[in-house]
Design a protein around this motif. Structure first.
Motif, PDB file in Angstrom:
ATOM      1  N   ILE A 149       0.215   5.000  -7.956  1.00 24.90           N
ATOM      2  CA  ILE A 149      -0.485   4.022  -8.784  1.00 24.90           C
ATOM      3  C   ILE A 149      -1.459   3.240  -7.909  1.00 24.90           C
ATOM      4  N   HIS A 150      -2.251   2.344  -8.563  1.00 22.31           N
ATOM      5  CA  HIS A 150      -3.258   1.600  -7.821  1.00 22.31           C
ATOM      6  C   HIS A 150      -3.271   0.109  -8.125  1.00 22.31           C
ATOM      7  N   THR A 151      -2.602  -0.335  -9.203  1.00 22.64           N
ATOM      8  CA  THR A 151      -2.673  -1.740  -9.599  1.00 22.64           C
ATOM      9  C   THR A 151      -1.286  -2.295  -9.911  1.00 22.64           C
ATOM     10  N   ARG A 152      -1.206  -3.629  -9.927  1.00 23.14           N
ATOM     11  CA  ARG A 152       0.050  -4.306 -10.289  1.00 23.14           C
ATOM     12  C   ARG A 152       0.444  -3.989 -11.729  1.00 23.14           C
ATOM     13  N   GLU A 189      -0.020  -1.302 -13.437  1.00 21.38           N
ATOM     14  CA  GLU A 189       0.601   0.017 -13.501  1.00 21.38           C
ATOM     15  C   GLU A 189       2.032  -0.045 -12.988  1.00 21.38           C
ATOM     16  N   LYS A 229       0.824  -1.207   0.000  1.00 15.20           N
ATOM     17  CA  LYS A 229       0.000   0.000   0.000  1.00 15.20           C
ATOM     18  C   LYS A 229       0.859   1.258   0.000  1.00 15.20           C
ATOM     19  N   TYR A 269       2.548   1.683  -3.455  1.00 19.87           N
ATOM     20  CA  TYR A 269       1.616   2.234  -4.430  1.00 19.87           C
ATOM     21  C   TYR A 269       1.412   3.730  -4.208  1.00 19.87           C
ATOM     22  N   GLN A 270       1.328   4.149  -2.932  1.00 15.74           N
ATOM     23  CA  GLN A 270       1.135   5.567  -2.627  1.00 15.74           C
ATOM     24  C   GLN A 270       2.322   6.393  -3.088  1.00 15.74           C
TER      25      GLN A 270
END
Length: 495
Positions: free
Chosen positions: A480-483, A485, A472, A475-476
């Motif tokens: 990004i929000h997904t694998r 990406e 988490k 990603y922050q």
């Protein structure tokens, strides 16, 4: 040997079912497709009939694999890949149906071969081979799905042990009278198929555990194309050698005994790393042994032809068998680490190897009658084959020690990096750019390599919740929000 006992105890019931069931499947495969045992029930079938039977089985496997690749990829890209339990039952029922159809047709051929003209017999042999080929590949998918639930050391140990056990069982099968061959083969197939289904039930995982991220799948195939290529080349050579080495002049019993002893020696060598060495060696290096073994077979071809019970052919077939075992382990490990559908990974690999074996079989069959011991053409085939194997070795191992790059290293020149090294470098650059902690850097690299969160947890010896917390934060920091990406970002860092 404590690590071996730990592996055996960790699998418990499901490992016992896997061991027995997969070994039975391999015995059936030997009898049906790797020797003329199944078609030897009638002398009227002959060598050409055996070729038609085998070629039809290979063509059927190619068709099924191509269909599976298209279906799995389409479902995966639409997010509908998570298959319920009935999917496995569908594979099982379809496999058994194909088996029963193929066995009935083959039994009919055996009973009518002496009373029906050869052209009609050939057609029905092709039908039988195609049906059995479809059933064979469907059961293989069941075992592939189970293998993907094991880690690399476990699957390597069990696949190797199963191959060893299957040789013993196959030896016993060769001693049985002809009338029991077909019923025995059918019983082995049925027992293996049911054991595969039982193993999947015992694996204790929830349905829908497999996914398909196209970006992860493409990355896996970039890593796996070397072993797939190596195995494909060896399968082509194996199919070619089986037709041109004069095996039709060798009795079936002699051929079986030679193949058994050669295969047993290879399996014994493969078992040493699993039983003695605590750290499993780099499996891709096994190809550096398989390729020279096959090359030795082709070098001996013009000299001894089919002497010593077909030992020349045995050299090549053992090379293909070893490469196939290693490729199976690597595919299962890739699926296990990333949760990518094993049906997709194994279908692509089987599609390539089956097509290569079919091509080698047809090329050898067309030219077998024109080649004799000492012929210049036969010598040319042997030399060209060795040349192709050497080219394959250069392609597969050019970035490893002892490969062409080693001389450049001694001179201080810059060496080309492997894809794995390039990925690590890009991840390190991004980790420094975005201020990752050491633990975040480790997890970031594993995410880029396609590992799932449970696999990362197991590899780093931390809880899954801890991994999720780090992911988490990663990603922050990356925004990004997904694998997908994340992987795109890593790939763009190398541009």
């Amino acid at each position: 040997m404590d690590h071996v006992r730990n592996i055996l105890s960790s699998l418990k019931g499901r490992g016992a079912v896997f061991f027995g069931g997969y070994a039975l499947y391999l015995v059936f495969s030997f009898m049906a497709f790797h020797s003329a045992t199944l078609t030897s029930v009638s002398l009227a079938i002959g060598h050409d009939g055996n070729v038609v039977f085998s070629a039809s089985a290979m063509a059927a496997r190619i068709g099924v694999c191509a269909l599976c690749v298209g279906v799995v990829w389409r479902l995966g890209t639409k997010g509908r890949l998570a298959a319920p339990r009935p999917f496995e039952w569908t594979l099982l029922v379809a496999a058994i149906a194909f088996l029963l159809g193929g066995m009935l047709v083959l039994a009919m051929v055996a009973s009518l071969a002496d009373a029906v003209e050869a052209s009609k017999i050939t057609v029905w042999l092709g039908v039988s081979g195609a049906l059995l080929g479809c059933g064979d590949v469907l059961v293989t998918f069941l075992w592939a799905r189970f293998s993907a639930t094991l880690d690399l050391r476990q699957v390597y140990l069990y696949v190797t042990l199963c191959n060893g056990a299957s040789l013993v069982l196959y030896f016993v099968a060769t001693l049985l009278p002809g009338p029991v061959v077909l019923p025995l083969a059918a019983a082995l197939f049925l027992a293996s198929a049911l054991a595969a289904q039982r193993s999947l039930v015992l694996r204790g995982e929830e349905d829908g555990g497999w996914t398909l991220d196209p970006t992860v799948a493409r990355a896996l195939f970039r890593d796996l194309w070397h072993p797939i290529l190596g195995t494909t080349i060896l399968c082509f050579m194996g199919g070619l050698m089986l037709q041109i080495s004069g095996l039709q002049d060798i009795s079936l019993g002699t051929f079986q005994q030679t193949s058994l002893w050669a295969s047993a020696a290879a399996i014994a060598c493969l078992l040493v790393p699993a039983l003695v060495v605590r750290k499993l060696p780099n499996l891709t290096r096994v190809y550096s042994v398989a390729l020279p073994v096959s090359a030795a077979g082709f070098l001996l071809l013009p000299l001894i032809w089919n002497a010593a019970g077909g030992i020349v052919n045995a050299f090549v077939q053992v090379g293909a068998m070893v490469a196939g075992i290693i490729l199976w382990c690597m595919l299962a490990d890739a699926a296990h680490r990333t949760r990518t559908s094993p049906i997709l990974l194994f279908s692509v690999a089987f599609l390539a190897t089956s097509a290569a074996q079919l091509a080698g079989t047809l090329v050898g069959w067309v030219n077998a009658e024109t080649l004799r011991q000492g012929d210049l053409a036969l010598t040319a085939i042997a030399l060209v084959s060795v040349y192709l194997l050497l080219l394959a070795a250069i392609v597969l191992f050019r970035n490893r020690s002892g490969a062409p790059g080693a001389a450049m290293a001694e001179e201080g020149a810059d060496l080309p990096v492997t894809p794995e090294e390039a990925l690590c470098q890009r991840c390190a650059v991004l980790a420094e750019r975005y201020g990752f902690t050491p633990r975040e850097s480790d997890i970031f690299l594993l995410l880029a390599q396609g590992y799932t969160m449970p696999a990362i947890s197991e590899r780093l010896f931390v809880s899954e919740n801890t991994v999720k917390s780090h992911v988490k934060r990663i990603y922050q920091k990356l925004g990004i929000h997904t694998r997908s990406e994340l992987i795109d970002l890593v790939n763009q860092a190398g541009d």
